[in-house]
Design a protein around this motif. Structure first.
Motif, PDB file in Angstrom:
ATOM      1  N   LEU A   1      20.714  80.499 -25.013  1.00  0.00           N
ATOM      2  CA  LEU A   1      21.455  81.718 -25.297  1.00  0.00           C
ATOM      3  C   LEU A   1      20.503  82.904 -25.416  1.00  0.00           C
ATOM      4  O   LEU A   1      19.313  82.740 -25.685  1.00  0.00           O
ATOM      5  CB  LEU A   1      22.233  81.580 -26.608  1.00  0.00           C
ATOM      6  CG  LEU A   1      23.273  80.464 -26.679  1.00  0.00           C
ATOM      7  CD1 LEU A   1      23.905  80.430 -28.065  1.00  0.00           C
ATOM      8  CD2 LEU A   1      24.338  80.636 -25.609  1.00  0.00           C
ATOM      9  N   ILE A   2      21.048  84.089 -25.223  1.00  0.00           N
ATOM     10  CA  ILE A   2      20.329  85.321 -25.521  1.00  0.00           C
ATOM     11  C   ILE A   2      21.006  85.961 -26.724  1.00  0.00           C
ATOM     12  O   ILE A   2      22.195  86.301 -26.683  1.00  0.00           O
ATOM     13  CB  ILE A   2      20.338  86.292 -24.326  1.00  0.00           C
ATOM     14  CG1 ILE A   2      19.530  85.710 -23.168  1.00  0.00           C
ATOM     15  CG2 ILE A   2      19.763  87.655 -24.738  1.00  0.00           C
ATOM     16  CD1 ILE A   2      19.583  86.549 -21.902  1.00  0.00           C
ATOM     17  N   HIS A   3      20.268  86.082 -27.816  1.00  0.00           N
ATOM     18  CA  HIS A   3      20.751  86.776 -29.008  1.00  0.00           C
ATOM     19  C   HIS A   3      20.198  88.195 -28.971  1.00  0.00           C
ATOM     20  O   HIS A   3      18.998  88.390 -28.749  1.00  0.00           O
ATOM     21  CB  HIS A   3      20.279  86.063 -30.276  1.00  0.00           C
ATOM     22  CG  HIS A   3      20.907  84.712 -30.464  1.00  0.00           C
ATOM     23  ND1 HIS A   3      21.996  84.505 -31.279  1.00  0.00           N
ATOM     24  CD2 HIS A   3      20.604  83.509 -29.918  1.00  0.00           C
ATOM     25  CE1 HIS A   3      22.336  83.229 -31.245  1.00  0.00           C
ATOM     26  NE2 HIS A   3      21.508  82.605 -30.426  1.00  0.00           N
TER      27      HIS A   3
ATOM     28  N   ASP B   1      23.678  90.721 -33.673  1.00  0.00           N
ATOM     29  CA  ASP B   1      25.148  90.796 -33.703  1.00  0.00           C
ATOM     30  C   ASP B   1      25.805  90.354 -32.398  1.00  0.00           C
ATOM     31  O   ASP B   1      27.034  90.276 -32.331  1.00  0.00           O
ATOM     32  CB  ASP B   1      25.597  92.237 -34.001  1.00  0.00           C
ATOM     33  CG  ASP B   1      25.254  92.667 -35.418  1.00  0.00           C
ATOM     34  OD1 ASP B   1      25.189  91.786 -36.303  1.00  0.00           O
ATOM     35  OD2 ASP B   1      25.053  93.881 -35.641  1.00  0.00           O
ATOM     36  N   TYR B   2      25.005  90.065 -31.367  1.00  0.00           N
ATOM     37  CA  TYR B   2      25.583  89.771 -30.048  1.00  0.00           C
ATOM     38  C   TYR B   2      24.929  88.530 -29.434  1.00  0.00           C
ATOM     39  O   TYR B   2      23.732  88.295 -29.605  1.00  0.00           O
ATOM     40  CB  TYR B   2      25.393  90.956 -29.101  1.00  0.00           C
ATOM     41  CG  TYR B   2      25.926  92.254 -29.648  1.00  0.00           C
ATOM     42  CD1 TYR B   2      27.268  92.596 -29.519  1.00  0.00           C
ATOM     43  CD2 TYR B   2      25.075  93.135 -30.331  1.00  0.00           C
ATOM     44  CE1 TYR B   2      27.758  93.785 -30.033  1.00  0.00           C
ATOM     45  CE2 TYR B   2      25.564  94.324 -30.854  1.00  0.00           C
ATOM     46  CZ  TYR B   2      26.908  94.648 -30.706  1.00  0.00           C
ATOM     47  OH  TYR B   2      27.394  95.822 -31.236  1.00  0.00           O
ATOM     48  N   ILE B   3      25.741  87.764 -28.730  1.00  0.00           N
ATOM     49  CA  ILE B   3      25.256  86.682 -27.878  1.00  0.00           C
ATOM     50  C   ILE B   3      25.633  87.046 -26.453  1.00  0.00           C
ATOM     51  O   ILE B   3      26.796  87.342 -26.159  1.00  0.00           O
ATOM     52  CB  ILE B   3      25.880  85.324 -28.265  1.00  0.00           C
ATOM     53  CG1 ILE B   3      25.361  84.875 -29.635  1.00  0.00           C
ATOM     54  CG2 ILE B   3      25.560  84.260 -27.205  1.00  0.00           C
ATOM     55  CD1 ILE B   3      26.039  83.617 -30.155  1.00  0.00           C
ATOM     56  N   ILE B   4      24.634  87.036 -25.570  1.00  0.00           N
ATOM     57  CA  ILE B   4      24.850  87.442 -24.179  1.00  0.00           C
ATOM     58  C   ILE B   4      24.853  86.198 -23.294  1.00  0.00           C
ATOM     59  O   ILE B   4      23.887  85.418 -23.287  1.00  0.00           O
ATOM     60  CB  ILE B   4      23.746  88.412 -23.700  1.00  0.00           C
ATOM     61  CG1 ILE B   4      23.456  89.487 -24.775  1.00  0.00           C
ATOM     62  CG2 ILE B   4      24.128  89.025 -22.365  1.00  0.00           C
ATOM     63  CD1 ILE B   4      24.644  90.339 -25.160  1.00  0.00           C
ATOM     64  N   MET B   5      25.932  86.034 -22.530  1.00  0.00           N
ATOM     65  CA  MET B   5      26.071  84.872 -21.656  1.00  0.00           C
ATOM     66  C   MET B   5      26.476  85.328 -20.257  1.00  0.00           C
ATOM     67  O   MET B   5      26.881  86.470 -20.050  1.00  0.00           O
ATOM     68  CB  MET B   5      27.105  83.894 -22.221  1.00  0.00           C
ATOM     69  CG  MET B   5      26.767  83.402 -23.633  1.00  0.00           C
ATOM     70  SD  MET B   5      27.933  82.179 -24.262  1.00  0.00           S
ATOM     71  CE  MET B   5      27.534  80.762 -23.215  1.00  0.00           C
ATOM     72  N   GLY B   6      26.366  84.422 -19.299  1.00  0.00           N
ATOM     73  CA  GLY B   6      26.786  84.716 -17.943  1.00  0.00           C
ATOM     74  C   GLY B   6      28.295  84.651 -17.805  1.00  0.00           C
ATOM     75  O   GLY B   6      29.020  84.474 -18.785  1.00  0.00           O
ATOM     76  N   PRO B   7      28.800  84.785 -16.584  1.00  0.00           N
ATOM     77  CA  PRO B   7      30.246  84.723 -16.337  1.00  0.00           C
ATOM     78  C   PRO B   7      30.750  83.288 -16.432  1.00  0.00           C
ATOM     79  O   PRO B   7      29.948  82.347 -16.561  1.00  0.00           O
ATOM     80  CB  PRO B   7      30.369  85.258 -14.913  1.00  0.00           C
ATOM     81  CG  PRO B   7      29.073  84.891 -14.265  1.00  0.00           C
ATOM     82  CD  PRO B   7      28.037  85.009 -15.341  1.00  0.00           C
ATOM     83  N   PRO B   8      32.081  83.073 -16.354  1.00  0.00           N
ATOM     84  CA  PRO B   8      32.625  81.712 -16.471  1.00  0.00           C
ATOM     85  C   PRO B   8      32.009  80.710 -15.500  1.00  0.00           C
ATOM     86  O   PRO B   8      31.833  79.537 -15.843  1.00  0.00           O
ATOM     87  CB  PRO B   8      34.118  81.922 -16.200  1.00  0.00           C
ATOM     88  CG  PRO B   8      34.388  83.316 -16.678  1.00  0.00           C
ATOM     89  CD  PRO B   8      33.149  84.089 -16.323  1.00  0.00           C
TER      90      PRO B   8
ATOM     91  N   GLU C   1      29.617  88.957 -31.764  1.00  0.00           N
ATOM     92  CA  GLU C   1      30.398  89.134 -30.543  1.00  0.00           C
ATOM     93  C   GLU C   1      29.726  88.389 -29.393  1.00  0.00           C
ATOM     94  O   GLU C   1      28.526  88.531 -29.167  1.00  0.00           O
ATOM     95  CB  GLU C   1      30.511  90.618 -30.189  1.00  0.00           C
ATOM     96  CG  GLU C   1      31.352  90.867 -28.929  1.00  0.00           C
ATOM     97  CD  GLU C   1      31.434  92.330 -28.531  1.00  0.00           C
ATOM     98  OE1 GLU C   1      31.978  92.602 -27.433  1.00  0.00           O
ATOM     99  OE2 GLU C   1      30.941  93.197 -29.297  1.00  0.00           O
ATOM    100  N   ILE C   2      30.513  87.619 -28.664  1.00  0.00           N
ATOM    101  CA  ILE C   2      30.012  86.888 -27.499  1.00  0.00           C
ATOM    102  C   ILE C   2      30.392  87.680 -26.249  1.00  0.00           C
ATOM    103  O   ILE C   2      31.575  87.890 -25.967  1.00  0.00           O
ATOM    104  CB  ILE C   2      30.593  85.474 -27.445  1.00  0.00           C
ATOM    105  CG1 ILE C   2      30.200  84.702 -28.708  1.00  0.00           C
ATOM    106  CG2 ILE C   2      30.106  84.738 -26.191  1.00  0.00           C
ATOM    107  CD1 ILE C   2      30.935  83.396 -28.889  1.00  0.00           C
TER     108      ILE C   2
END
Length: 375
Positions: A169-171, A243-250, A314-315
């Motif tokens: 994950l990217i926090h 405050d954020y987790i950065i993820m790729g698309p589905p 927030e994800i």
């Protein structure tokens, strides 16, 4: 640290069960005649450092597996586990094993590129093989495991097996809602091709060992950080500093390290002291550990995701267009790293063959028509 019977960690009975199943599998036919003999011999005690920090689900699973090895091998081999940083620094574990300071390692193979260019392709890299079974195909059907064995032997080690873990994950302390938002962001990455891909899209990357990621986010010396999966990062308190987790698309929930593999390997001199039957059995035990580890981590992750939401994290999912642009940035770097030396090219060829397998279909001839692999 979670106790052995808490959710996400194997119980004592569970540990014995999965180790015994491995021991009674392919090794069972040859085990019976030699167990009584090895119990009478002086055992081989292996000091093995993990990349997991103490108090995490990952380290608890590793400790539990290590504790069962002596029973499974009839006392011939026992493992003394150490957490991250206990004996060697995060990036120096392989050197410690080669030099005999440690006997073995359970580390994140993303740390290998500093020791050998081919190490880039021992674990996930941006927009490469994206789910565990694709790695099984690469290591098995396309010969990657035999190549990896050869690479480890050149480093004075014997690879006993790879361990499926998780996506990374990217926090982030700031919302990153598109590809362009990474421009100028100071982000911790593990080096190698991963860091170079983020640098190619404008991020300012920095290399930090795992133990320094939380303090750096807390102090604001970095804006964001790549680290392991949901459960372990929650246990480490990342929700308190980002405050954020950065993820790729589905289609691709993680763009940069979708399968963050670990390994179990030992110093070659230690491996050669084992009986041939135990050498085979240790490979079986590592395969059993990989299955147990992956299942326990995924269970713990499922329990962790709601906790992030409860804490107000927030994800954010990037778009398919972002993924396409990230792939365009990554592909030139695949070939740059693959062409650094013959070993890297040889291993990357196994990756390319897998990615172009019709059952995987991650890339096409058109995607790589402008690049050449120097075998």
């Amino acid at each position: 640290m979670p106790c052995a019977d808490e959710p996400g960690t194997p119980s004592t009975s569970g540990r014995r069960s999965f180790l015994k199943k491995a021991a009674l599998g392919s090794a069972a036919a040859v085990a019976a005649p030699w167990v009584a003999n090895v119990q009478a011999q002086e055992g081989i005690r292996i000091s093995m450092q993990s990349s997991w920090q103490p108090g995490t689900t990952g380290y608890s699973i590793f400790e539990s597996w290590a504790a069962g090895v002596a029973e499974a091998t009839g006392g011939e081999v026992s493992i003394e586990p150490f957490p991250a940083g206990a004996v060697a620094g995060a990036f120096e574990v392989a050197d410690a094993v080669r030099n005999g300071v440690l006997d073995g390692q359970n580390w994140f193979t993303v740390y290998w590129p500093g020791k050998m260019p081919a190490g880039v392709f021992l674990t996930a890299y941006p927009m490469g093989l994206s789910v565990p079974h694709q790695w099984d195909i690469m290591f098995g059907a396309y010969g990657g495991f035999d190549i990896a064995k050869d690479l480890y032997r050149k480093q004075g080690q014997e690879l006993l097996g790879y361990v499926h873990h998780d996506l990374n994950l990217i926090h982030s302390k700031v919302p990153l809602r598109s590809f362009d938002d990474f421009n100028g962001v100071k982000i911790r990455m593990p080096g190698g091709i991963v860091a170079e891909t983020f640098a190619a899209i404008g991020a300012r990357t920095t290399l930090l060992p795992g133990s320094e990621v939380y303090p750096a986010l807390e102090k604001g010396t970095i804006d964001a950080a790549d680290y392991t999966g949901a459960a372990v990062n929650f246990e480490l308190g990342f929700w308190q500093v980002a405050d954020y987790i950065i993820m790729g698309p589905p289609s691709t929930p993680c763009l940069h390290q979708a399968v963050d593999l670990m390994d179990i390997s030992v110093n070659r001199r230690v491996f050669e002291r084992m009986s041939p039957q135990t050498q085979d059995l240790m490979h079986d035990l590592v395969a059993a550990y990989s299955r147990e580890h992956y299942a326990a981590i995924q269970k713990a992750n499922a329990e962790a995701w709601p906790k992030y939401r409860e804490k107000g994290v927030e994800i954010i999912h990037l778009t398919e267009e972002d993924a396409t642009r990230f792939r365009e940035a990554a592909i030139p770097l695949w070939f740059k790293w693959a062409n650094k030396d013959p070993d890297a090219a040889r291993l990357f060829k196994a990756h390319l063959d897998t990615m172009m397998d019709p059952a995987v279909a991650l890339i096409t001839d058109e995607d790589i028509k402008d690049y050449e692999l120097n075998l």
